[in-house]
Structures are given as structure tokens and as C-alpha cells.
Design a protein around this motif. Structure first.
Motif, PDB file in Angstrom:
ATOM      1  N   ALA A 123     -67.147  46.671  96.858  1.00 44.21           N
ATOM      2  CA  ALA A 123     -67.716  45.689  97.777  1.00 44.21           C
ATOM      3  C   ALA A 123     -68.816  44.947  97.033  1.00 44.21           C
ATOM      4  O   ALA A 123     -69.913  45.464  96.828  1.00 44.21           O
TER       5      ALA A 123
ATOM      6  N   ILE B 173     -64.362  41.340  97.763  1.00 46.24           N
ATOM      7  CA  ILE B 173     -63.946  42.666  97.319  1.00 46.24           C
ATOM      8  C   ILE B 173     -63.197  42.455  96.001  1.00 46.24           C
ATOM      9  O   ILE B 173     -62.289  41.621  95.918  1.00 46.24           O
TER      10      ILE B 173
ATOM     11  N   PRO C 223     -70.200  42.061 102.385  1.00 42.10           N
ATOM     12  CA  PRO C 223     -69.441  43.310 102.575  1.00 42.10           C
ATOM     13  C   PRO C 223     -70.192  44.479 101.948  1.00 42.10           C
ATOM     14  O   PRO C 223     -70.652  44.393 100.804  1.00 42.10           O
TER      15      PRO C 223
ATOM     16  N   VAL D 148     -65.875  49.607 101.457  1.00 47.71           N
ATOM     17  CA  VAL D 148     -64.438  49.340 101.463  1.00 47.71           C
ATOM     18  C   VAL D 148     -63.695  50.645 101.227  1.00 47.71           C
ATOM     19  O   VAL D 148     -64.197  51.536 100.529  1.00 47.71           O
TER      20      VAL D 148
ATOM     21  N   LEU E  38     -56.609  47.172 102.782  1.00 52.03           N
ATOM     22  CA  LEU E  38     -58.037  47.441 102.638  1.00 52.03           C
ATOM     23  C   LEU E  38     -58.682  47.429 104.015  1.00 52.03           C
ATOM     24  O   LEU E  38     -58.323  46.610 104.867  1.00 52.03           O
TER      25      LEU E  38
ATOM     26  N   ILE F  15     -62.513  46.941 105.404  1.00 52.74           N
ATOM     27  CA  ILE F  15     -63.750  46.429 104.842  1.00 52.74           C
ATOM     28  C   ILE F  15     -64.831  46.374 105.910  1.00 52.74           C
ATOM     29  O   ILE F  15     -64.593  45.924 107.036  1.00 52.74           O
TER      30      ILE F  15
END
Length: 661
Positions: free
Chosen positions: A502, A509, A539, A542, A551, A553
Motif C-alpha cells: 500500500a 497499490i 491506502p 492490502v 485484492l 484494500i
């Protein structure tokens, strides 16, 4: 013991990365006006080249640039801030009320990217030109002495313009200047142009007024635009942009032609083409297909259109190939809006003549049933091996025992593990199955469908670790390039030691393959800060859900948890949980998702698709008692479903066993 005021955090006690998060959530106009010269630390953060690289002077609040208060705000920025930072600015995003304050003050020698947000067409025309009418003619003069026009002419390579009212400006004297033509005349070094129109009226009319339009640019390589009719697209591709290699167009309606624009000349320089249209069209064969056949050297193609045809009840891969793909030998990526395929039966007993491994990865996102009724093992291998095909939602497999044994090398080959891991049912229809076969199938199920539950690793008591670590991601100072990170936060390490990170301040990402420390790859976000489903905002964590090959997140800045498919053609995520100040994520063996909330000081467990969740830690207000948390961040869940919580502001790590209150 109740929480006391001693637990409250002074903003100046926060680390720089948290302060930057706070600053980036504020309007830059407010930050410049309120915090510059407040103290040395704020000056260092606000005037840092990475913060001012993109000068975003749009405002979320309603400002009237004619009011005394707002004049005071902009005048202070113009006199006290812009002269200190103008030489570091590479990109400016601006709305029309701020134009005179920004571009009548200082020059911007490094500025190469400009975004004009939702400009009224008349206002944009005034900034671009001076128009003098003479009977039925009009003459355009550019303000060479204006900083804005000089920068457009000499520096801007990337321009994004949102126009309220459309490209054609209908003046009271009857003249109709074309804003796109004026932009192309003025911008001598433009390579990337995005035009977005917000216009009502008759969508059956041309966007451009084709009878009087003249488009010429010898530098433009990429264009993105929305238009009304298909003839607008043909006109743009009529040879006026000699270097155009990427063209992304959104056409309101694709219908029959009302002009004689040629649709046969080849387009050898076009490498990437994207066509989007939201209304059903019956002109696919007569208009879209001839256009695509002109693109001989295309490498990437996206078609998001709804087609109705009288010749066929549907369009499949064979039709697409015969219609235009056969004309595109260099094509390596093709995205088309096929209906969601959920059940597939393969009938072909003949082996593949030219068995090759393609570099193209195809994902059947919704396929849940796959039946090899009468199929050669070549096709079984092609579908079950993850080399070229991904089946993230495959639940039922119909197959012969012999084919399954061949492609898995008697259940010792792990190449089918990914596609077979979601399976819930294997259907084998054979006249006889002895105990040997049954045992092998059971072994295959264990290898392909279940996770490893017991792993014993013997580490000698005198084992020693190397004294120095190695850099596996980043390490090239903070920044936004693909070989850099900018305050990385949570991470996930996959089975193949791919590190997924992240990248907080880059709003993305990224993944770094094992052994490749040269560059990372953006796999989610990376489209700037924002609330769009194709964007992330700070973010913080993750993880990878292998069941769905996606993913999950923690999109802290947008107060949501989002899911992004790992498919290569994924351009946006979907919201799993909204209105939550999430920070950390974890997932247990039953695929329950755990999320920390730094504002409610609690951790909740969610079944995927659930919105409310079950409280598992904290939830008794902010505090330092053993039933409280204070800013919980990162999480870990063990096999007993105990939750370990990084209790940030209490400077401790807490363990909450299953069922604890």
C-alpha cells in the motif's frame, strides 16, 4: 479507569507522513492561506517539492472570487506563496475563478501539465483569444503577452480541459468559434489532450460543426474526447493528426452516416484505440467494423459497445476475428464487453495442431461450471493451467478421470492448483471406478482444492540470520516513479514472494516481483487522489483473497474498503464496506474479513458482502482500559481466531481471543 485527556494527540506530535495525509485531504488553497508561515515545520512540509509538484487550486467549498474575503485569500497566495514555489510546479489543476490570480502573477518554467476544470465555454474562449468581429467574419488574436497563453504555446505537453457548454461557442453575432481548433493552434508542443464536454441539446448533431472545422497538429500523440456522433470520430481520424498513436473516444450514439467522410484509408500509426458507446447500435457492421479494419498496426483495442445485428443472434470470437482481428497482426491486448459467461461445455476430441503458449492472459471472471464432455486433454490443460487462463470462480468441473490424470501428471503437477482451488464439485462420469482410482482422486482433491493446514519447519536452535537485510522494493528515495515508494504502509507477501504494498502517498497499490528490485508494477489506483472507483486515497493496507483472485484494500482517505480483481484488464474496484475509517485488514481461514476503525476505536469481522459486521475488539469508546482501544491500526488473526491489534495511541499490542468482550 476512564480515558483521560492525556490520550489526546497534539497535531504537531504526529509524524510527517500523517501530517501530509491531513494536508492532502484539505484544499490546497486553504493550506496555503492558513498554514504557510505558521511555523517552520509546516513550511517545510507545504513547500516541499513533492507537495507542490501538482498545484491543485480547485476548491471544494463555494468561493466567489469577487467577494472581499476570497480576494484576500487569493491575494495572499499570489503575493506570499506563488513567488516561493512557482519554479517547482510541474502540473496545475485549476478552476476559472482562480485563473487571474495564478497566471497574472508569476511564470512557471517547469510547468508541462495543465488541467482546466469545468470551464464555461465563453470564459475559456476569453482566456484563449481576443475575437474581433467584422460583418460575417471573425479574427482570432492570441494574447502573446499573457503568461497563460505563453505557457500554453511554449510549454504545455499534457492538457485536460472540461468544458461546460461544448466545443462550439455560439456568439450573439452569429459567429461559432471552435475551442478545439483554437487549442490546437495555440499549443505548439501538445502531445496528450483530453477534452470533456458537459453539454445538453440534440445529441444527433455533430460535436464540431464539420463544415467549418479545421483540425491540425503535428505533435499530438494521444487524444481522449467525448463526442455526439460517429462522424466526429471519422473526422478526427481523417489525417489531421499525423503523429496520433493513442485515441480514446466516447461516442454518444453510433448510427448511420449523414456525411461523406471517408472510412477506408488505413491508419498505420495508430497503436491504441478505445471506443465506448452507451446506447445500443445497429450500425456495427456498416460503421464500426470498417473503421477497425483500417487499423493495421494496432497493439491495444478496447470496445465497450452494445451491438444488435440482424445477421447473427450473437457475436463470438470467430466473428470478431473474421470481422477485423485478422487485420491486426500486432494486437496483444483486446478488451470487449462479452456477456458474463457462467457455464461452458467443451466438445473437441481432436488434439491441437499448433499447441503454443500465448502471452495473453484470459480471465473468465464469472465462469462457475466447466464441462469437458468429449474433449481432448490439450483443451483440459489449456483451461485448467493458469499459464494462459484464470478461472477465479470455478465451482464445478465435469471431466474424465483419464484426462485429469494426464494433465496433472497423476496429480503431482501443481500448475492447475490456482484454477482448481475454488472447486466445490468434481463430476466424473465413468462406467467403473475402483478403489485405486478413488484414492488418487481424493489425493488430487487434497492437493488442488485445500490449503495446507499443517506445515512443520525445523529451525535449529543455533540458527543465525544474516546481519544485513536486502531491499526488495523501493530504496530510491521518496517519489512517484515506478522504482520509488512514498511512505509505504501495509503489505502482503504472496506464495511466490511477490510483495504487494500500500503506497500511501502515491495513492496506489504496487507489486514487486521476487528478485526484481528495479521497478514495481501498479496493480490498483495510480490515477491520482480521488473518490472514483478507479482511484485510491491514502491506502493503508492490502491483502490478497485467493478465493476470488482479488485484492482487498483499506482505502483510508475515502473511508471505504474496496476489492480489485487481479485480472490484467481491471481498471476499477468495487466497494465492499463504506463509511468506515479503516486502517488495517486481516482475513482468517474461513475468509472472514477483519477491519480496524481508527475513529470508532474498534475492530469488526465481516463476511464478504456484509455491511455491518460483528464487533470483535474494542467498541467501548476511546481509552486505555483493557476493553478499549485508542486508534487501532494493523491486525493479525491466528488459527484460533484470536485477533492481535496494534493499539497505536496506547503504545501497545492487544490480543483479543474469540468471544472476548
Amino acid at each position: 479507569m476512564n480515558a483521560s485527556n492525556n490520550n489526546d494527540i497534539n497535531i504537531l506530535d504526529l509524524p510527517d507522513e500523517i501530517l501530509l495525509i491531513i494536508l492532502n485531504k484539505l484544499d490546497m488553497v486553504d493550506v496555503f492561506y492558513s498554514l504557510v508561515n505558521l511555523n517552520k515545520r509546516f513550511n517545510q512540509l507545504i513547500l516541499d517539492p513533492l507537495y507542490i509538484d501538482h498545484l491543485d487550486l480547485t476548491v471544494k467549498t463555494s468561493l466567489d472570487h469577487n467577494s472581499p474575503v476570497d480576494n484576500q485569500v487569493f491575494n495572499q497566495i499570489r503575493t506570499q506563496v506563488l513567488p516561493r514555489i512557482h519554479y517547482e510546479v510541474n502540473k496545475i489543476t485549476i478552476a476559472s475563478p482562480c485563473m487571474e490570480f495564478v497566471f497574472n502573477t508569476v511564470d512557471y518554467p517547469q510547468l508541462h501539465s495543465l488541467s482546466l476544470v469545468y470551464f464555461p465555454q465563453e470564459t475559456l474562449l476569453q482566456y484563449l483569444t481576443s475575437i474581433i468581429s467584422n460583418d460575417n467574419h471573425f479574427f482570432v488574436y492570441f494574447y502573446d503577452d499573457m503568461i497563460f497563453c505563453r505557457i500554453l504555446s511554449d510549454q504545455i505537453a499534457h492538457l485536460k480541459v472540461g468544458i461546460r457548454g461544448g466545443i462550439i461557442v455560439k456568439l450573439s453575432n452569429g459567429n461559432e468559434p471552435n475551442l478545439l481548433t483554437l487549442i490546437l493552434l495555440l499549443c505548439k508542443h501538445l502531445t496528450d489532450l483530453t477534452i470533456g464536454q458537459f453539454v445538453g441539446g440534440n445529441v444527433n448533431d455533430s460535436t464540431f460543426n464539420l463544415t467549418s472545422m479545421r483540425l491540425v497538429s503535428s505533435t499530438l500523440t494521444k487524444m481522449k474526447i467525448n463526442v455526439n456522433i460517429f462522424d466526429d470520430c471519422l473526422y478526427i481520424l481523417h489525417g489531421y493528426f499525423e503523429c496520433l498513436s493513442t485515441f480514446i473516444i466516447d461516442i454518444d450514439r453510433i448510427s448511420g452516416s449523414s456525411s461523406n467522410i471517408d472510412n477506408t484509408n488505413k491508419l498505420p500509426k495508430l497503436k491504441c484505440f478505445s471506443l465506448i458507446s452507451h446506447f445500443l447500435t445497429n450500425a456495427y457492421d456498416k460503421r464500426t467494423v470498417p473503421l477497425l479494419r483500417r487499423m493495421l498496426n494496432l497493439e491495444e483495442l478496447t470496445l465497450l459497445i452494445s451491438v444488435t445485428t440482424v445477421k447473427l443472434p450473437y457475436i463470438d470470437g470467430t466473428h470478431l476475428y473474421n470481422d477485423f482481428l485478422v487485420q491486426m497482426p500486432l494486437l496483444n491486448k483486446f478488451t470487449f464487453n462479452f456477456p458474463c459467461l457462467r457455464r461452458l461445455t467443451v466438445h473437441n476430441l481432436e488434439p491441437q495442431n499448433n499447441k503454443q503458449h500465448s502471452s495473453t492472459l484470459i480471465t473468465f471472471a464469472e465462469l462457475s461450471e466447466l464441462i469437458f464432455a468429449f474433449a481432448h486433454s490439450d483443451y483440459v490443460e489449456e483451461f485448467l493451467f493458469e499459464t494462459n487462463i484464470r478461472l477465479p470462480r470455478l465451482k464445478m468441473l465435469g471431466i474424465t478421470y483419464e484426462s485429469l490424470a494426464i494433465v496433472t501428471n497423476n496429480f503431482t503437477n501443481d500448475a492447475a492448483r490456482f484454477n482448481c482451488s475454488p472447486l466445490r464439485c468434481i463430476l466424473i462420469r465413468e462406467p467403473f471406478m475402483d478403489g485405486t482410482n478413488f484414492g488418487a482422486i481424493y489425493e488430487m482433491r487434497q492437493r488442488l482444492m485445500t490449503k495446507i493446514e499443517n506445515l512443520e519447519v525445523n529451525i535449529p536452535a543455533n540458527a543465525k540470520w544474516t546481519q544485513n537485510g536486502v531491499t526488495v522494493a523501493g530504496g530510491h528515495e521518496q517519489g512517484r516513479a515506478t522504482n520509488q515508494l512514498y511512505y509505504p504502509h501495509g503489505l502482503f507477501v504472496d506464495d511466490d514472494q511477490t510483495v504487494i504494498i500500500a503506497d500511501l502517498m502515491n495513492y496506489r497499490i504496487v507489486q514487486w516481483k521476487n528478485g526484481d528490485t528495479t521497478n514495481g508494477q501498479v496493480i490498483a489506483g495510480g490515477k491520482g487522489e480521488g473518490r472514483g472507483l478507479n482511484q485510491l486515497q491514502y491506502p493503508t493496507d492490502v491483502l490478497v483473497d485467493k478465493e476470488t483472485d482479488s485484492l482487498i484494500i483499506c482505502d483510508w482517505g475515502n473511508q471505504r474498503v474496496v476489492q480489485w480483481s487481479c485480472r490484467r484488464d481491471t481498471t476499477r474496484g468495487e466497494i465492499l464496506i463504506d463509511n468506515i475509517h479503516c486502517w488495517g485488514l486481516a482475513m482468517d481461514e474461513q475468509r472472514y474479513l477483519y477491519v480496524s476503525d481508527v475513529t470508532k476505536h474498534e475492530v469488526r469481522r465481516y463476511q464478504l458482502g456484509e455491511k455491518n459486521g460483528t464487533l470483535v475488539a474494542g467498541g467501548n469508546g476511546k481509552g486505555s482500559d483493557l476493553n478499549q482501544l485508542n486508534g487501532p491500526t494493523y491486525l493479525f488473526v491466528d488459527r484460533d481466531y484470536s485477533v492481535y491489534v496494534s493499539d497505536y495511541s496506547n503504545h501497545r499490542v492487544m490480543k483479543w481471543t474469540k468471544g472476548a468482550k
